[in-house]
Design a protein around this motif. Structure first.
Motif, short mmCIF file in Angstrom:
data_model
loop_
_atom_site.label_atom_id
_atom_site.label_comp_id
_atom_site.label_asym_id
_atom_site.label_seq_id
_atom_site.Cartn_x
_atom_site.Cartn_y
_atom_site.Cartn_z
N TYR A 74 12.75 2.22 -4.49
CA TYR A 74 11.82 3.34 -4.41
C TYR A 74 10.38 2.85 -4.30
N GLN A 75 10.03 1.81 -5.03
CA GLN A 75 8.68 1.28 -4.95
C GLN A 75 8.35 0.76 -3.56
N ASP A 78 7.89 3.82 -1.33
CA ASP A 78 6.61 4.46 -1.63
C ASP A 78 5.45 3.66 -1.05
N PHE A 79 5.51 2.34 -1.15
CA PHE A 79 4.46 1.50 -0.56
C PHE A 79 4.41 1.67 0.95
N LEU A 81 5.40 4.24 2.75
CA LEU A 81 4.92 5.58 3.06
C LEU A 81 3.41 5.68 2.86
N ASN A 82 2.90 5.14 1.77
CA ASN A 82 1.46 5.16 1.52
C ASN A 82 0.70 4.32 2.54
N THR A 83 1.30 3.22 3.00
CA THR A 83 0.67 2.42 4.04
C THR A 83 0.56 3.20 5.34
N VAL A 85 0.42 6.46 5.65
CA VAL A 85 -0.60 7.50 5.43
C VAL A 85 -2.00 6.89 5.54
N GLY A 86 -2.20 5.73 4.92
CA GLY A 86 -3.51 5.07 5.00
C GLY A 86 -3.88 4.70 6.41
N SER A 88 -2.81 6.20 9.15
CA SER A 88 -3.09 7.43 9.90
C SER A 88 -4.46 8.02 9.54
#
Length: 104
Positions: A74-75, A78-79, A81-83, A85-86, A88
């Motif tokens: 999961y970590q 999550d990393f 996905l956040n990458t 988003v960052g 974009s």
């Protein structure tokens, strides 16, 4: 602990939908079932996170590495996905600002 609080909020919103106003309902047309579907999905994700965190805690306590693996998976997800988003936000800042103006 935070996942449990979120789950309680979601379950109370699911049981009494008039009490909680979801802002995207005014943007929808005839699809009123999306509120219930979103709450059900959020509840399922919250239960899954509580389960994964419980497994990680149990695995750390009993020193069983197989119980900790889902938490690390999961970590990593999550990393990633956040990458995305960052990236974009950096590449398309104007479209995100336009979208935020439409919400307000």
């Amino acid at each position: 602990l935070i996942n449990s609080v979120v789950l309680l909020i979601l379950l109370s919103a699911f049981s009494d939908p008039e009490r909680y106003y979801l802002p995207h309902t005014e943007l929808s047309t005839d699809f009123d079932f999306t509120d219930d579907a979103n709450i059900c999905i959020a509840t399922a994700v919250s239960l899954l996170m509580i389960t994964i965190c419980g497994m990680a805690t149990y695995g750390a306590y009993k020193q069983l590495s197989a119980w900790i693996v889902p938490f690390f998976c999961y970590q990593i997800f999550d990393f990633a996905l956040n990458t995305l988003v960052g990236i974009s936000v950096v590449i398309y800042p104007n479209s995100i600002q336009d979208y935020l103006r439409q919400l307000v």
